[in-house]
Enzyme design. Structure first.
Site, PDB file in Angstrom:
ATOM      1  CD  GLN A   1       2.720  -2.467   1.478  1.00 21.65           C
ATOM      2  OE1 GLN A   1       2.026  -2.936   2.256  1.00 21.65           O
ATOM      3  NE2 GLN A   1       2.806  -3.169   0.318  1.00 21.65           N
TER       4      GLN A   1
ATOM      5  CG  HIS B   1       5.071 -18.725   2.361  1.00 24.03           C
ATOM      6  ND1 HIS B   1       6.147 -18.159   2.580  1.00 24.03           N
ATOM      7  CD2 HIS B   1       4.151 -17.724   2.030  1.00 24.03           C
ATOM      8  CE1 HIS B   1       6.238 -16.854   2.550  1.00 24.03           C
ATOM      9  NE2 HIS B   1       4.974 -16.626   2.311  1.00 24.03           N
TER      10      HIS B   1
ATOM     11  CG  ASP C   1      -7.345  -2.853  -6.410  1.00 24.30           C
ATOM     12  OD1 ASP C   1      -7.185  -4.012  -5.108  1.00 24.30           O
ATOM     13  OD2 ASP C   1      -8.291  -1.974  -6.153  1.00 24.30           O
ATOM     14  N   GLY C   2      -5.948  -6.214  -6.171  1.00 28.05           N
ATOM     15  CA  GLY C   2      -6.575  -7.453  -6.116  1.00 28.05           C
ATOM     16  C   GLY C   2      -8.050  -7.403  -6.526  1.00 28.05           C
TER      17      GLY C   2
ATOM     18  CG  ASP D   1       0.149 -14.349   1.149  1.00 25.76           C
ATOM     19  OD1 ASP D   1       0.011 -13.753   2.276  1.00 25.76           O
ATOM     20  OD2 ASP D   1       1.232 -14.489   0.694  1.00 25.76           O
TER      21      ASP D   1
ATOM     22  CG  ASP E   1      -1.505  -7.440  10.069  1.00 23.44           C
ATOM     23  OD1 ASP E   1      -1.744  -8.557   9.956  1.00 23.44           O
ATOM     24  OD2 ASP E   1      -0.660  -6.854  10.699  1.00 23.44           O
TER      25      ASP E   1
ATOM     26  N   PRO F   1      -3.484  -0.735   2.375  1.00 26.43           N
ATOM     27  CG  PRO F   1      -1.489  -1.523   1.480  1.00 26.43           C
ATOM     28  CD  PRO F   1      -2.047  -0.845   2.534  1.00 26.43           C
TER      29      PRO F   1
END
Lengths: 278, 278
Positions: free
Chosen positions: B34, B65, B140-141, B158, B161, B165
């Site tokens: 990004q 947060h 990668d989550g 978290d 948008d 990714p």
């Protein structure tokens, strides 16, 4: 060929702008008190702008008008006579008249041209101004409140920002006059700006009201076209506490924001807002 | 001579912009995933921008947060192992580590450059990433969650948008993997965008999660630099209901937004938001 793009920008603070695409400038006028514009926006539909500040839009007006009207009207057990100071677009009157027990709702607006433009161009908002329970009085709200004693169950101060004609509506003398203008069990609410950008104002107003009314409460709502999106309302009450009402007895009316389950939650404040009014 | 003015504008929708005055462009980079920028703004202090969208600012980061961290962590009675998917700025990790019972907080971030830039330029937010209870894993989550079963008490998504990714983090397969990655009494929260501008997304996510988790709840908070200022979070839980906890037993920690009295009020929804998830 590229189409021309028109954008309206409100300078919400000297360092922050809110800008939206305009399809049409519907109406502009320089009234006796302020610059008035009605714009057609892509995002929010028609928009009323006074002195460069967004007042209300077709898409999000329900948030503000329901928050400022239904919280006090459901806190008072029997609101029969209600006055709105400011609010020439008529949106608060429309919400007030959803309450069947209200016999008369007075709109006390200093600027007749706001009412006329709203009637002509924003009928979705101003539609209740011709209701037989509504009465429009064109006069200075401060003068009106000072000259009438023991008259209303609920007063709603739907002012513009504390610049220009609305400055006096944020002052202690005015709140004292509101106190006297209310019946012995009356209560009032004022819009009191954003907890992110107007902390000094909120603090001063809260303490002014607290020095006059036995019960003072701050509540919050979300209004996307207002600075920060978070907005505060301050209630001064002679007898009824909005946190003590039995919300299970609140009548269901047709709303898009307010509901009985939300009533007390509106008064639960983030810590940084609690600290403003400590 | 007039000074040059620099303004940053986020196009929050095609027809709506959020624009603020910049004193300095601190850092910009094109990462593997990004466009990254760290700007110094007049209104909000330093600001992290990814692909043109405001992620966090020094002035209002506490809202987001605290909302995304403390609601799940105070809903779970004993959160020891916690994972954050995304959140490379470290703000959620900082909030998680305010909970003494947390033994380990994992940051699962795909873009190492977000972490590095945050460590270098946003120490106020990233400060806890070097804590011995924090562990950063660059991966990668979606992959991480799929490869680990029955591992966490709480997972916090978290994400950015749902473009680029982060798209996969809003899909049903991912929520199923999150379910399996949680312990048998685990729960998770995801940021789920604005109820004003992203109603379809909120509806789809809510129903996806509801089809997997026995308890699904939506809650709201105010974040002035995010579109509309109103933001939603969706919780999926295997056992603990955030509305059933005894809030009088919540430990006081150092916060600016979250407090125990606010916990359940966050779940009281305006009518138009209730209708999104009906």
């Amino acid at each position: 060929m590229a189409e021309m793009e028109l954008w309206f920008t409100e300078q919400q603070t000297p360092d922050l702008g809110f800008t939206c695409k305009i399809t049409k400038t519907i109406y502009t006028a320089k009234t006796k008190y302020q610059d008035l514009a009605i714009l057609e926006t892509k995002q929010f539909g028609k928009m009323l702008v006074l002195d460069g500040a967004v007042q209300t839009t077709i898409v999000d007006e329900f948030c503000y008008h329901e928050l400022i009207a239904h919280v006090p009207l459901f806190t008072h057990p029997n609101p029969k006579k209600v006055a709105v100071i400011g609010g020439g677009d008529g949106g608060v009157i429309r919400e007030i008249l959803k309450h069947e027990e209200v016999e008369k709702a007075y709109l006390i607006e200093i600027d007749q041209e706001v009412i006329e433009a709203s009637k002509k161009y924003l009928p979705e908002i101003s539609c209740a101004l011709d209701d037989k329970r509504a009465e429009v009085i064109i006069t200075d709200g401060i003068k009106f409140v000072s000259e009438n004693k023991n008259m209303f169950d609920v007063i709603i101060v739907d002012s513009t920002d504390p610049v220009g004609p609305a400055v006096g509506l944020f002052e202690s003398n005015f709140y004292q006059a509101v106190y006297e203008c209310l019946k012995e069990d009356g209560l009032f609410v004022a819009q009191t700006e954003s907890p992110f950008y107007d902390q000094d104002l909120i603090r001063n107003v809260f303490h002014s009201i607290k020095s006059i009314f036995p019960i003072t409460r701050l509540y919050l709502g979300f209004i996307p076209t207002y600075p920060s999106g978070l907005w505060s309302f301050t209630m001064g009450s002679k007898k009824y506490d909005p946190l003590e009402i039995d919300t299970s007895k609140i009548k269901r009316i047709d709303t898009r924001y307010y509901n009985p389950e939300l009533h007390k939650a509106l008064f639960a404040l983030p810590t940084f807002v609690q600290k403003i009014i400590e």
